[in-house]
Design a protein around this motif. Structure first.
Motif, PDB file in Angstrom:
ATOM      1  N   LEU A 183       0.823  -1.210   0.000  1.00 45.92           N
ATOM      2  CA  LEU A 183       0.000   0.000   0.000  1.00 45.92           C
ATOM      3  C   LEU A 183       0.855   1.257   0.000  1.00 45.92           C
ATOM      4  O   LEU A 183       0.511   2.254  -0.658  1.00 45.92           O
ATOM      5  CB  LEU A 183      -0.923  -0.005   1.217  1.00 45.92           C
ATOM      6  N   LEU A 184       1.971   1.240   0.718  1.00 48.99           N
ATOM      7  CA  LEU A 184       2.872   2.396   0.705  1.00 48.99           C
ATOM      8  C   LEU A 184       3.434   2.638  -0.693  1.00 48.99           C
ATOM      9  O   LEU A 184       3.541   3.784  -1.137  1.00 48.99           O
ATOM     10  CB  LEU A 184       4.018   2.173   1.698  1.00 48.99           C
ATOM     11  N   ALA A 185       3.795   1.552  -1.383  1.00 54.81           N
ATOM     12  CA  ALA A 185       4.349   1.704  -2.728  1.00 54.81           C
ATOM     13  C   ALA A 185       3.279   2.149  -3.726  1.00 54.81           C
ATOM     14  O   ALA A 185       3.544   2.981  -4.605  1.00 54.81           O
ATOM     15  CB  ALA A 185       4.974   0.389  -3.183  1.00 54.81           C
ATOM     16  N   VAL A 186       2.069   1.614  -3.581  1.00 60.80           N
ATOM     17  CA  VAL A 186       0.998   1.988  -4.509  1.00 60.80           C
ATOM     18  C   VAL A 186       0.561   3.437  -4.305  1.00 60.80           C
ATOM     19  O   VAL A 186       0.092   4.096  -5.253  1.00 60.80           O
ATOM     20  CB  VAL A 186      -0.200   1.026  -4.326  1.00 60.80           C
ATOM     21  N   ALA A 187       0.709   3.963  -3.090  1.00 58.57           N
ATOM     22  CA  ALA A 187       0.270   5.332  -2.800  1.00 58.57           C
ATOM     23  C   ALA A 187       1.151   6.387  -3.443  1.00 58.57           C
ATOM     24  O   ALA A 187       0.759   7.553  -3.503  1.00 58.57           O
ATOM     25  CB  ALA A 187       0.219   5.555  -1.286  1.00 58.57           C
ATOM     26  N   THR A 188       2.322   6.018  -3.945  1.00 58.59           N
ATOM     27  CA  THR A 188       3.222   6.994  -4.577  1.00 58.59           C
ATOM     28  C   THR A 188       2.801   7.220  -6.028  1.00 58.59           C
ATOM     29  O   THR A 188       2.169   6.355  -6.646  1.00 58.59           O
ATOM     30  CB  THR A 188       4.662   6.485  -4.525  1.00 58.59           C
ATOM     31  N   PRO A 189       3.148   8.369  -6.623  1.00 58.29           N
ATOM     32  CA  PRO A 189       2.806   8.610  -8.044  1.00 58.29           C
ATOM     33  C   PRO A 189       3.410   7.564  -8.973  1.00 58.29           C
ATOM     34  O   PRO A 189       2.747   7.113  -9.919  1.00 58.29           O
ATOM     35  CB  PRO A 189       3.384  10.008  -8.302  1.00 58.29           C
ATOM     36  N   THR A 190       4.653   7.176  -8.702  1.00 55.92           N
ATOM     37  CA  THR A 190       5.278   6.139  -9.530  1.00 55.92           C
ATOM     38  C   THR A 190       4.530   4.817  -9.406  1.00 55.92           C
ATOM     39  O   THR A 190       4.296   4.116 -10.403  1.00 55.92           O
ATOM     40  CB  THR A 190       6.742   5.951  -9.121  1.00 55.92           C
ATOM     41  N   GLY A 191       4.146   4.482  -8.179  1.00 52.85           N
ATOM     42  CA  GLY A 191       3.406   3.243  -7.969  1.00 52.85           C
ATOM     43  C   GLY A 191       2.049   3.253  -8.642  1.00 52.85           C
ATOM     44  O   GLY A 191       1.618   2.234  -9.206  1.00 52.85           O
ATOM     45  N   ILE A 192       1.368   4.382  -8.594  1.00 46.79           N
ATOM     46  CA  ILE A 192       0.053   4.486  -9.242  1.00 46.79           C
ATOM     47  C   ILE A 192       0.183   4.291 -10.751  1.00 46.79           C
ATOM     48  O   ILE A 192      -0.597   3.559 -11.380  1.00 46.79           O
ATOM     49  CB  ILE A 192      -0.600   5.839  -8.917  1.00 46.79           C
ATOM     50  N   PHE A 193       1.183   4.931 -11.350  1.00 46.23           N
ATOM     51  CA  PHE A 193       1.364   4.850 -12.805  1.00 46.23           C
ATOM     52  C   PHE A 193       1.674   3.418 -13.250  1.00 46.23           C
ATOM     53  O   PHE A 193       1.011   2.874 -14.139  1.00 46.23           O
ATOM     54  CB  PHE A 193       2.494   5.792 -13.228  1.00 46.23           C
ATOM     55  N   HIS A 194       2.654   2.801 -12.619  1.00 40.94           N
ATOM     56  CA  HIS A 194       3.050   1.450 -13.020  1.00 40.94           C
ATOM     57  C   HIS A 194       1.982   0.411 -12.662  1.00 40.94           C
ATOM     58  O   HIS A 194       1.751  -0.537 -13.428  1.00 40.94           O
ATOM     59  CB  HIS A 194       4.381   1.087 -12.358  1.00 40.94           C
ATOM     60  N   THR A 195       1.320   0.590 -11.535  1.00 41.92           N
ATOM     61  CA  THR A 195       0.286  -0.369 -11.139  1.00 41.92           C
ATOM     62  C   THR A 195      -0.914  -0.305 -12.075  1.00 41.92           C
ATOM     63  O   THR A 195      -1.545  -1.338 -12.353  1.00 41.92           O
ATOM     64  CB  THR A 195      -0.155  -0.099  -9.698  1.00 41.92           C
ATOM     65  N   ALA A 196      -1.232   0.873 -12.581  1.00 46.82           N
ATOM     66  CA  ALA A 196      -2.340   0.992 -13.541  1.00 46.82           C
ATOM     67  C   ALA A 196      -2.036   0.212 -14.814  1.00 46.82           C
ATOM     68  O   ALA A 196      -2.906  -0.499 -15.347  1.00 46.82           O
ATOM     69  CB  ALA A 196      -2.600   2.457 -13.853  1.00 46.82           C
TER      70      ALA A 196
END
Length: 227
Positions: free
Chosen positions: A130-143
């Motif tokens: 969740l900490l990694a997904v909450a970052t802008p980089t995490g959001i972009f790559h996870t999408a």
């Protein structure tokens, strides 16, 4: 009764193996053996697919789950810059710093000391994700990863669960037959005729190939004799 005996005798003669003595008999025997060999190969391939199906499904499921776990638990924290957050002290340092991914040397030293101490409470895997997904980089790559993961999972599920029978399947097969100008067999008799026609085509192609090889061999022999 006489007719029955005659039929049995004819069947025995057909099944009886005879050694070919002439060229014509040898060609006929070779064609029959070729057709029987192709039929055996088709039979083995057909049944092998039923055996390989469950194994391939399990293998694909393991690969999909493994890659998903590797992305969320290893790759994503590294790209997001949160892979250094291991203990609760690291988590509080991260939160007190405004959620900035860059950690100071003091925080890094505290993290190393916390890892050396067995009494320090570590954060859970879900918290790390969740900490990694909450970052802008995490959001972009996870999408991006979620888009491909959903598509791959859905398409593979539909391929596995789609039946090769039913009204929809029959309609699609008939549409393909109409497009390719193929006379789709509607009953067992037409299906048997279709199989016989296919065997005759295969036999004709084998015969044509044999004649081409004989013609090429004769031409080579003529060239060799003239030289």
């Amino acid at each position: 009764q006489n007719n029955t005996n005659n039929n049995r005798t004819q069947r025995r003669r057909k099944r009886r193996f005879t050694i070919p003595t002439t060229t014509r008999q040898f060609q006929t025997c070779l064609q029959r053996l070729s057709l029987k060999g192709l039929s055996c190969l088709f039979f083995i391939a057909d049944h092998a697919m039923y055996l390989l199906g469950p194994l391939l499904i399990a293998l694909a499921s393991v690969i999909i789950v493994g890659l998903t776990y590797l992305y969320f638990c290893v790759i994503l924290p590294m790209m997001a810059g949160t892979n250094w957050i291991v203990t609760m002290d690291d988590y509080h340092s991260y939160q007190s710093g405004g959620g900035h991914a860059a950690v100071s040397s003091a925080a890094a030293a505290e993290g190393e000391e916390g890892q050396a101490n067995n009494d320090v409470e570590n954060i859970s895997t879900i918290q790390s994700i969740l900490l990694a997904v909450a970052t802008p980089t995490g959001i972009f790559h996870t999408a991006i990863v979620a888009f491909f993961l959903i598509n791959v999972t859905y398409n593979y599920y539909k391929c596995v669960t789609t039946s090769n029978s039913g009204k929809v399947y029959d309609r699609v097969v008939r549409e393909l037959a109409a497009v390719t100008n193929f006379d789709y067999p509607e009953n067992d008799e037409e299906l048997l005729q279709c199989k016989r026609a296919l065997e005759q085509k295969i036999a004709a192609k084998l015969e044509t190939r044999r004649r081409e090889l004989l013609a090429a061999r004769a031409a080579n022999n003529n060239d060799a004799s003239t030289n």
